[in-house]
Design an enzyme around this catalytic site. Structure first.
Site, PDB file in Angstrom:
ATOM      1  N   GLU A 274      61.608 123.600  77.739  1.00  0.00           N
ATOM      2  CA  GLU A 274      60.849 124.594  78.510  1.00  0.00           C
ATOM      3  C   GLU A 274      60.102 125.535  77.571  1.00  0.00           C
ATOM      4  OE1 GLU A 274      63.979 124.780  77.918  1.00  0.00           O
ATOM      5  OE2 GLU A 274      64.528 126.838  77.434  1.00  0.00           O
TER       6      GLU A 274
ATOM      7  N   CYS B  70      70.555 121.998  76.498  1.00  0.00           N
ATOM      8  CA  CYS B  70      71.325 122.832  75.579  1.00  0.00           C
ATOM      9  C   CYS B  70      72.806 122.902  75.959  1.00  0.00           C
ATOM     10  CB  CYS B  70      70.679 124.197  75.416  1.00  0.00           C
ATOM     11  SG  CYS B  70      71.017 124.880  73.778  1.00  0.00           S
ATOM     12  N   LEU B  71      73.292 124.026  76.518  1.00  0.00           N
ATOM     13  CA  LEU B  71      74.693 124.031  76.955  1.00  0.00           C
ATOM     14  C   LEU B  71      74.904 122.901  77.967  1.00  0.00           C
ATOM     15  CD1 LEU B  71      77.449 125.588  76.764  1.00  0.00           C
ATOM     16  CD2 LEU B  71      76.775 126.763  78.852  1.00  0.00           C
TER      17      LEU B  71
ATOM     18  N   GLN C 246      75.702 119.873  76.109  1.00  0.00           N
ATOM     19  CA  GLN C 246      77.055 119.958  75.535  1.00  0.00           C
ATOM     20  C   GLN C 246      78.112 119.692  76.606  1.00  0.00           C
ATOM     21  OE1 GLN C 246      76.815 123.907  73.891  1.00  0.00           O
ATOM     22  NE2 GLN C 246      75.380 123.309  72.290  1.00  0.00           N
TER      23      GLN C 246
ATOM     24  N   HIS D 282      65.058 123.060  73.489  1.00  0.00           N
ATOM     25  CA  HIS D 282      64.572 123.734  74.700  1.00  0.00           C
ATOM     26  C   HIS D 282      63.186 123.252  75.080  1.00  0.00           C
ATOM     27  CE1 HIS D 282      67.770 126.602  75.622  1.00  0.00           C
ATOM     28  NE2 HIS D 282      68.035 126.525  74.327  1.00  0.00           N
TER      29      HIS D 282
HETATM   30  N1  LIG Z   1      70.964 127.804  74.520  1.00  0.00           N
HETATM   31  C1  LIG Z   1      72.175 127.329  74.841  1.00  0.00           C
HETATM   32  O1  LIG Z   1      72.408 126.783  75.916  1.00  0.00           O
HETATM   33  C2  LIG Z   1      73.272 127.556  73.850  1.00  0.00           C
HETATM   34  C3  LIG Z   1      74.499 126.716  74.086  1.00  0.00           C
HETATM   35  C4  LIG Z   1      75.739 127.190  73.346  1.00  0.00           C
HETATM   36  N2  LIG Z   1      76.098 128.515  73.771  1.00  0.00           N
HETATM   37  C5  LIG Z   1      75.503 127.156  71.849  1.00  0.00           C
HETATM   38  O2  LIG Z   1      75.403 128.175  71.231  1.00  0.00           O
HETATM   39  O3  LIG Z   1      75.398 126.091  71.285  1.00  0.00           O
END
Ligand SMILES: NC(=O)CC[C@H](N)C(=O)O
Length: 377
Positions: free
Chosen positions: A350, A265-266, A269, A348
């Site tokens: 997990e 996720c983050l 990114q 995700h």
């Molecule tokens: N679950 C996360 O890691 C979210 C990542 C980031 N904050 C977003 O909203 O895209």
């Protein structure tokens, strides 16, 4: 008690607080999960957001001490059609209203959550205020307009942990480094995990896979990481806009040259930005438990758990190739570096909460480490 939800665009909804007096502000988003509200509330990625659950009855099975993704409620508020006040489940130790009240977090019920969700789908996620104060609605609308935007928000700094820790099976146990060194206790691959606001489910699974984990704060530098002599790095999830995290992106860019790495996720990114890619904000984000994701190498479709408002631009870096795509809107769901042992997913795997279709991600991570470093166990 009467409570108002007022959005920055002037739209407002009148409902009731099921947690007594209170007020909260944040980006209003919707989550389509039918269950998992306690994991949602305690997921640090929801910092700065007020979550509207689209399923009409929330709270039926109460809350318990085990289903937490961190040590506290992280979302700014919960919005539901109807909150169940008398839960029925053998694991329940408290009701949802009591849990939220103890955490000082407001719960709003009795609004048309379908209308709110359709509004957000059409017009995008909006900043909003929920308040039980008896003031003109226009005042709350103005207040919503003055909230900081999610775009550009560095919220990882709000959840910075005080130091490195190990996962003791139930919660973090902080450790003292000896002049920056760490005596890894286990026989498994040594993985430094960055905590940007990591969900505990991720640590639970990484540990189950036999990996030796040391979790470090988001501000750890390349030198600090390398002094630990790890075999690999793992980037967890977290709140806010990834593009605001320039120092972290720089550190991760340096580490991609040195160590195998995986991200969720983050984490995807940040790794995408570190590899020269770009990110953008989705109109209303992906928050739910049934998002179809296609694994491109096999054509297999997995049903994934999701929670993100930002996304890596599909073809924004030449360094990786896409491994997964979201079948709802064709956004990038995963990538792998073309030559280096670096992999990431946007969803995700997990699944805390959610279906377990994507859990093989963790096995692929271990396989990648075995192939790069040799088997350790
Ligand atoms: N679950 C996360 O890691 C979210 C990542 C980031 N904050 C977003 O909203 O895209």
């Amino acid at each position: 008690m009467r409570a108002i939800l007022a959005l920055e665009d002037g739209t407002w909804f009148a409902g009731r607080s099921f947690t007594g007096e209170g007020e909260a502000g944040g980006e209003v988003i919707f989550n389509t999960g039918m269950t998992g509200y306690q994991e949602v509330l305690t997921d640090p990625s929801y910092i700065g957001q007020m979550v509207c659950m689209t399923y009409p009855l929330i709270g039926n099975y109460g809350v318990n001490p085990e289903d937490v993704e961190s040590d506290r409620v992280q979302a700014e508020a919960m919005i539901v059609k109807e909150c169940c006040k008398q839960p029925s489940n053998w694991r329940a130790t408290q009701s949802l209203p009591d849990y939220l009240r103890d955490a000082g977090v407001i719960g709003l019920e009795g609004i048309d959550t379908r209308a709110l969700t359709r509004h957000i789908r059409i017009h995008g996620a909006k900043r909003g205020i929920i308040s039980t104060r008896n003031v003109p609605v226009q005042e709350l609308i103005e207040q919503a307009r003055s909230l900081p935007s999610m775009e550009g928000a560095n919220l990882v700094q709000n959840v910075e942990v005080p130091g490195p820790y190990v996962w003791d099976g139930r919660r973090p146990r902080f450790v003292t480094l000896d002049q920056g060194n760490y005596a890894w206790p286990g026989p498994g691959h040594r993985v430094v995990v960055f905590d940007f606001g990591i969900k505990w489910s991720i640590l639970r699974i990484l540990q189950k896979k036999g990996l030796d984990l040391l979790v470090v704060p988001a501000s750890f530098t390349t030198d600090q990481v390398m002094a630990l002599r790890p075999d690999a790095v793992f980037l967890g999830n977290g709140p806010g806009d990834p593009a605001s995290l320039t120092d972290i992106v720089q550190t991760v860019a340096e580490l991609t040259d040195k160590l195998p790495m995986a991200g969720i996720c983050l984490g995807q990114q940040i790794m995408g930005l570190a590899l020269g890619g770009t990110t953008y904000k989705l109109k209303f984000g992906h928050h739910g438990l049934n998002h179809p994701v296609k694994e491109l190498s096999t054509g297999r479709v997995e049903i994934s758990s999701q929670n993100h408002g930002f996304c890596v631009d599909f073809g924004s870096s030449d360094f990786y190739h896409p491994t997964h795509v979201n079948l709802n809107d064709n956004t990038l769901e995963g990538f792998r570096h073309k030559t280096k042992p670096l992999m990431a997913v946007q969803h995700h795997p997990e699944a805390g909460p959610g279906p377990h279709d994507c859990r093989s991600f963790f096995d692929r991570f271990v396989t990648m480490l075995d192939e790069t470093l040799g088997k350790k166990h």
